[in-house]
Each structure stands twice: as C-alpha cells, then as structure tokens.
Design a protein around this motif. Structure first.
Motif, mmCIF file in Angstrom:
data_model
loop_
_atom_site.group_PDB
_atom_site.id
_atom_site.type_symbol
_atom_site.label_atom_id
_atom_site.label_comp_id
_atom_site.label_asym_id
_atom_site.label_seq_id
_atom_site.Cartn_x
_atom_site.Cartn_y
_atom_site.Cartn_z
ATOM 1 N N LYS A 41 -2.341 -5.862 7.138
ATOM 2 C CA LYS A 41 -1.720 -5.523 8.417
ATOM 3 C C LYS A 41 -1.002 -4.189 8.322
ATOM 4 O O LYS A 41 -0.971 -3.420 9.264
ATOM 5 N N ASN A 42 -0.405 -3.951 7.153
ATOM 6 C CA ASN A 42 0.313 -2.712 6.894
ATOM 7 C C ASN A 42 -0.211 -2.145 5.574
ATOM 8 O O ASN A 42 0.102 -2.667 4.494
ATOM 9 N N LEU A 43 -1.026 -1.107 5.641
ATOM 10 C CA LEU A 43 -1.657 -0.578 4.436
ATOM 11 C C LEU A 43 -0.631 -0.087 3.427
ATOM 12 O O LEU A 43 -0.782 -0.307 2.218
ATOM 13 N N ARG A 44 0.416 0.569 3.888
ATOM 14 C CA ARG A 44 1.409 1.106 2.957
ATOM 15 C C ARG A 44 2.095 0.000 2.176
ATOM 16 O O ARG A 44 2.243 0.079 0.946
ATOM 17 N N SER A 45 2.499 -1.040 2.874
ATOM 18 C CA SER A 45 3.188 -2.140 2.207
ATOM 19 C C SER A 45 2.276 -2.834 1.203
ATOM 20 O O SER A 45 2.691 -3.158 0.087
ATOM 21 N N ARG A 46 1.018 -3.051 1.597
ATOM 22 C CA ARG A 46 0.097 -3.770 0.723
ATOM 23 C C ARG A 46 -0.275 -2.950 -0.513
ATOM 24 O O ARG A 46 -0.238 -3.445 -1.635
ATOM 25 N N LEU A 47 -0.630 -1.694 -0.334
ATOM 26 C CA LEU A 47 -1.070 -0.885 -1.467
ATOM 27 C C LEU A 47 0.069 -0.585 -2.428
ATOM 28 O O LEU A 47 -0.132 -0.482 -3.641
ATOM 29 N N THR A 48 1.280 -0.438 -1.901
ATOM 30 C CA THR A 48 2.419 -0.185 -2.779
ATOM 31 C C THR A 48 2.625 -1.321 -3.765
ATOM 32 O O THR A 48 3.041 -1.097 -4.906
ATOM 33 N N SER A 49 2.293 -2.563 -3.333
ATOM 34 C CA SER A 49 2.503 -3.709 -4.226
ATOM 35 C C SER A 49 1.616 -3.650 -5.458
ATOM 36 O O SER A 49 1.950 -4.237 -6.496
ATOM 37 N N TYR A 50 0.478 -2.942 -5.380
ATOM 38 C CA TYR A 50 -0.410 -2.853 -6.534
ATOM 39 C C TYR A 50 0.130 -1.913 -7.618
ATOM 40 O O TYR A 50 -0.298 -1.981 -8.765
ATOM 41 N N PHE A 51 1.056 -1.036 -7.239
ATOM 42 C CA PHE A 51 1.556 -0.056 -8.195
ATOM 43 C C PHE A 51 2.973 -0.398 -8.655
ATOM 44 O O PHE A 51 3.719 0.472 -9.096
ATOM 45 N N ALA A 52 3.320 -1.673 -8.558
ATOM 46 C CA ALA A 52 4.594 -2.146 -9.074
ATOM 47 C C ALA A 52 4.480 -2.326 -10.582
ATOM 48 O O ALA A 52 3.494 -1.946 -11.216
ATOM 49 N N ASP A 53 5.485 -2.943 -11.168
ATOM 50 C CA ASP A 53 5.491 -3.178 -12.611
ATOM 51 C C ASP A 53 4.279 -4.017 -12.986
ATOM 52 O O ASP A 53 4.054 -5.103 -12.429
ATOM 53 N N LEU A 54 3.467 -3.544 -13.950
ATOM 54 C CA LEU A 54 2.249 -4.261 -14.338
ATOM 55 C C LEU A 54 2.552 -5.659 -14.847
ATOM 56 O O LEU A 54 1.774 -6.585 -14.655
#
Length: 680
Positions: A37-50
């Motif tokens: 629904k929100n590309l920024r919110s979703r994609l940012t979650s992939y680049f969090a702490d591994l």
C-alpha cells in the motif's frame, strides 16, 4: 553474500503510493515480487537490521543486488500486477501455490472436434476442462461408468478413435450404448458436443433441472405406453442419483463456496481447499509451501487467493472464452478463510471482477460452515504432518549432497546450479550433445538444451574430446554474448525476460575422464571464464576428475554427493540418447524418400509428420498416401514404389545397425524426454 546497503535506494526517493516491487540478483534475475500500500514503508523494512529479519527474507536481501518498483493507481491494480509478474518471472523467493499433480482429475477435451473424457494427472492444458480432483482414480472411473449410460460421450484415445473410424465399426462401448459412437457417424460432431456439454453441466452442479426433465420424459413415455423408453429413462435417473450420492452433502442451502484451511509452523504452511458447489463437496486440493516471511495468516490468505484464483480464471478463459459458467466454477460466490487480510476489500473487488458478480470473503463463526471449516483445517494439519515425515529426509539429503560436493571438490560455495553435458552418436554419425541443468539439487527441465555437433572427425569417427570442447565453447559463448548485449543486467531488452544462460553455473560436469575435463577447462580458460568449476565423472569406477590433478577424487560409494553427480550425469546421458534416436530416426525416414519424383522437402516432411514412421507409411494404401495434403495420386504411386524397392530383400546397401553409445559404455535409460529447448 551481498550487502543490502550497496543497493539501498536513497532516502526520500521511494514513493509513498501503492505499487509493486521487484528484487533482482547480480545476474538480473527477478528473485522476489511483492506489493505494498505504501512502497516506502514496505521497502524500508527490508533494509533494517539483518538479524531481525526472517531467515528466508535475510537470504533474499543478501542474494539481491538491486530493487525496482512500479507505482499503480489502486491496490486492486497492484494485486493484478503482482500476480502477472509472479507468473511471468517465477521468482525463486516467492511462495508458489502450484497444483498438487498427484491427485487425479476428470478431464474433458473441449478443444477437440469430438471431446473425450479421461482420467488425468499433470499440469493444466489449454482447451481442457477439469473436474475434481478426486482422491482415487477408481472414483473417477466409477463416476464415468455411471454417467455414460446417460451421457454417452467418447472415452477412447485418439488412436482407438481413428482405428474404428477406418474400419467403420464401433467399439464395445458403442455396441452397449455407453458411447454415442461418433467414430462411425451415429451422431454428428454437434450432437456429440451437446452430450458432452450436458455431462459438464451435471458435474458442475446443475443436476436438479436435468433429473426433473428426465422424470417428465419418463412420465410422458409411460402415458404413451412406450414402456421400453420409460424404463430406460428410469435407469438413467437412477444412475444420476447414484452419482450424486457419491458426493457428500455438507451444506443444505445450496451454497457455492470454497473453504480454505491453513496450518503452518516457522518454515512451512499447509493449505487445504474444499470446493463446495450446490451444497456438495465437488473437489479438494492441497499444498505445502515454504514460508517466505513472518507473514500473518491474513497475509498468507491474500497471497494464496491472488495466485490461485488468478491462475484458475486464466485456465478457464482458455476453455470457454466468454462463458460465465466456467468462471463460476473457479471463483465461488463465497470464500471462507481462517483470517481476513488487510486488503480483503480489494480482494473482494478483484474476485468480483473475475467472476462477474459479487464475491464475499468471510471468516466462519458458527453453524454448518464453521463445522466444515474445522474439518478442512484438520485436513491441513494432517497434510502438514505427513509432508514433514515424507519430505524431511529428501530436504536433508539434498542439502547434505550440496555441502559434501563443496567440501569434497574444494569449491568456494555450494554448487546451487550444476550443468552437465554428454555426447551421443553411432560410429561418428548423427553426433549430438545434451546439456541438463540442476538447481538446488533438482532438475530444471525448462533450461535443458540439445546440440547438433558441427565438427567432424577425419577418420569418420566422432572425436568425443573435440565434441565436448565444441559444446562447452558454444554454451559459454552464448553466456558471454548475452552478457554483452546489456552490461547492467541479464535481461532481454526486447522481451524484458531473464536470459536463461546469461548467468553461469557454479559447477560444470562433463561425462568422462581426464581428457574430457581438460578439453572443457581449456575452453573456459580461452574464453576467460574463471568463476566456474569443472569436473568429470568417469563411468568405470565413478571417479571424479579435476583439471590439473593427476589422480581423481574418489567419493565414498555411500556419499550423497556422488549420488547427486550420478543423477546429473545419467540425466544428461538419457537426454542425449533420446535426442540422438529421434534425429537418427528422422534422417533414416527422410533418406528413404530422397529422390522420389515430385516429392520435395515440404511434401516429404508432410508425409513423415502424417504417418509418423516409415513402417506406417509402408502399410498405408495409395488412397491413404494421396489423402495427405499436397500429395497427388501420381506422387503416391512413386512413394509406394520407392518404399517397395527399399524393403526388397535384394538390397544390400543398408548400413548395419549399431547400438547407440556415448563416450563410454551404454547403460539402460528411459526413452521419454522432457521438454527442453534446442540450441543449434
């Protein structure tokens, strides 16, 4: 292992609108597709702490080398685009709900002039309508046996149908009135299709109207004192009622619904679906898939609904374009699920558009629907337990084999992609090669390739070492050319699809010993390929040869690594032998017809295609031969004369038959080839 920070988009560049995104690896392959629904919110979650990511998600982001996205107007559009991209790119890290091919179904070939009914297992085909799946094949045969007395549709194979058409005599089923015998013209093609359509309507749930119609006809026949016809109609009604009794009544209000049950753990999810039409269970399907992320049950429901119903409507549209009955069979009026996804309103709208009428998604709370939902959930739980028992050993074995190969051969990483080549010929004639591909320890048949060898030995015999060098050069030249076409990725700019050979294997296996391995390694050195390991597997003692080593590596006989290499080698051998036989058969067939007056290449190909073999062509009459498009009676007589001369016992110029061989001793192999491409 890639560092996700190297390809993380700059802050603020990702839009906040709904859309669909793709992760690509270093070779340009799409490895994951998702919607948000929100590309920024979703994609940012992939680049969090591994360390905080799900193991499979962590593996995905460290395998990827780039991320891209497409903004869409609505979430319904995002659903459709995500489904289309998953179907097109088949991403490695996406959950795929593929049909369980082990369940038999009843298939009706509506794409034929005279449709037939038969038991079928396998992938869905265009123009064929399916009913089921059933738990056992005998259940389908019982149903067909009961209903063919009411709907005498064709059940014979194409070969049997053609044979009885030629002899103008029906088979046993035609004599006992369980087939309308369209092969001998008892009914026309249009009348036979009406019978098949009624059969499909009955199985699709439109039963009450048919039974009432037959009962009215039975009463009318009795009033007219036509007792034989009335008795026949009475038996037909009884047969239809017995067929209906085999399907359990679970909902008394004539509900059309699909009931979805899901049970999972940290690694896998089991999904079971009961298809209820007219209050009766018409079919059941099941899947066990790997869990891709820490998705909630609602998110898993959304993934399943998007993929499953999108694929089913695509199939039904190819069967009956514009026919809402087919769509109604696939998309029900009601969908009962374990939990509502966040985007359930968009899902309802999307399903309603597919069906052409309103579709409701609900969580059952009480009554008969809740009881049936609990039954489906128990089935999902049992299926997961059985899958764990059946598959645990296989998953463990494959992982162990890849690890043993890495350690035993001294590779930098586990060989997730293995390619193997093999040569096949008969005394240097019809020399061919095969290339097979295994990914994650399993065959990837869509990437198989055939090669016709261009080099020729001076003494008339095939040079296996030179053939291996040629195939290796052609394979990796193709790889280099694909990479040079677009330097940034391995994507075909014309189609947008991944070039299948634009990325190299981790391990390249040749069927042979030190000379063959040295030939392949020399070609790779010549082309500057440094990231591919080469080994050879010799058949005599199953030794593994490594370039530059004077002694082979001997893997233990009980080693899973050796077993995997043998499977890869044997598959390449089988694929090469199959292609060689087909090529030799085609050459021999065409050589017999060479020089026939009036028979050029196009007509010769038409004859070979029509009859399939020289033996069948010899058995054909002049009328049969002249019946082939483009073949006149004069040409048919010339063909028959040429075949008679070729079969004459006085001929002594035929070459002696030699057994097929590869570069080592022939071993028994199956004769069926998978669908693979040919690279000439």
């Amino acid at each position: 292992m890639a560092d996700p920070t190297t390809y993380r988009p700059a802050p603020g560049t990702i839009p906040t609108e709904p859309g669909v995104y793709k992760f690509r690896d270093a070779h340009g392959r799409v490895i994951y597709v998702g919607k948000a629904k929100n590309l920024r919110s979703r994609l940012t979650s992939y680049f969090a702490d591994l360390a905080g990511l799900h193991p499979r998600t962590r593996q995905m982001v460290t395998t990827a080398a780039a991320v891209e996205w497409t903004v869409v107007g609505t979430e319904v559009e995002a659903l459709q685009l995500e489904y289309n991209w998953i179907k097109e790119f088949d991403p490695r890290f996406n959950v795929r709900y593929r049909d369980d091919k082990s369940y038999p179904v009843l298939a009706v070939t509506l794409n034929e002039e005279y449709p037939r009914l038969f038991v079928y297992r396998g992938p869905r085909r265009r123009g064929v309508r399916y009913f089921g799946p059933y738990s056992h094949a005998w259940a389908i045969r019982e149903t067909v046996d009961l209903l063919t007395r009411v709907f005498p549709a064709r059940t014979c194979s194409t070969g049997v149908f053609k044979r009885h058409r030629q002899i103008d005599r029906p088979c046993l089923l035609g004599y006992i009135d369980k087939c309308a015998a369209p092969c001998v013209g008892r009914v026309t093609a249009e009348q036979h299709r009406e019978i098949v359509d009624d059969f499909c309507d009955f199985l699709a749930g439109r039963t009450d109207q048919m039974i009432r119609r037959l009962e009215r006809e039975m009463a009318s026949a009795a009033e007219e004192l036509d007792f034989e016809r009335a008795a026949r109609l009475r038996d037909d009604v009884g047969a239809m009622r017995r067929a209906m009794e085999k399907q359990a009544v679970v909902l008394g209000d004539g509900t059309d619904a699909d009931v979805v049950g899901m049970v999972g753990d940290e690694l896998e999810v089991s999904v079971q679906v009961f298809h209820v039409r007219g209050g009766r269970v018409r079919g059941q399907r099941g899947w066990v898939v790997e869990r891709s992320d820490d998705d909630s049950v609602g998110e898993q429901v959304s993934q399943f609904v998007t993929q499953f119903y999108g694929a089913q409507v695509d199939l039904d549209a190819s069967v009956e374009i514009g026919d809402d009955r087919a769509r109604g069979d696939s998309v029900p009026r009601e969908l009962l699920v374990p939990d509502l996804p966040d985007d359930h309103a968009e899902l309802q709208q999307w399903l309603s558009d597919l069906r052409g009428s309103r579709v409701a998604i609900r969580v059952p709370q009480r009554g008969d629907k809740k009881a049936l939902f609990d039954t489906v959930t128990r089935n999902a739980s049992e299926a997961l337990a059985q899958h764990k028992l059946r598959r645990a050993g296989d998953l463990t074995t494959r992982s162990a084999a890849l690890t043993e190969l890495q350690e035993g051969l001294g590779l930098d990483q586990a060989p997730l992609r293995i390619e193997c080549i093999d040569i096949s010929h008969v005394q240097g004639t019809d020399v061919v090669a095969s290339l097979v591909v295994f990914e994650d320890g399993l065959p990837r048949k869509s990437d198989y390739r055939h090669y016709s060898i261009r080099q020729a030995a001076g003494d008339g015999r095939s040079d296996d070492v030179a053939s291996i060098a040629e195939v290796t050069r052609r394979r990796f030249l193709r790889h280099r050319q694909d990479q040079e076409i677009t330097t940034e990725s391995a994507i075909d700019p014309d189609t947008g699809r991944t070039r299948k050979f634009a990325y190299p294997p981790n391990l390249f296996v040749v069927d042979g010993g030190a000379p063959q391995v040295h030939a392949a390694a020399s070609v790779l050195d010549e082309l500057g390929v440094t990231d591919v390991s080469v080994v050879g597997l010799a058949k005599r003692l199953e030794e593994v040869w490594i370039p530059g080593d004077d002694e082979p590596v001997i893997l233990p006989r009980t080693s899973e690594a050796l077993f995997l290499l043998q499977r890869v080698r044997d598959e390449a051998h089988r694929f090469a032998i199959t292609f060689h036989r087909s090529k030799r058969s085609k050459r021999m067939t065409e050589s017999v017809l060479d020089g026939v007056p009036g028979l050029g290449r196009t007509r010769r190909t038409a004859l070979v295609t029509h009859f399939g073999s020289v033996a069948r062509l010899r058995e054909a009459t002049l009328d049969d031969i002249s019946g082939v498009p483009g073949i006149g009676m004069a040409t048919a007589r010339a063909v028959a004369a040429a075949l008679a001369d070729d079969a004459s016992p006085e001929r002594s110029d035929a070459a002696p038959t030699e057994p097929e061989r590869t570069d080592a001793q022939q071993i028994p192999v199956p004769t069926q080839a998978p669908s693979g491409g040919e690279d000439r």
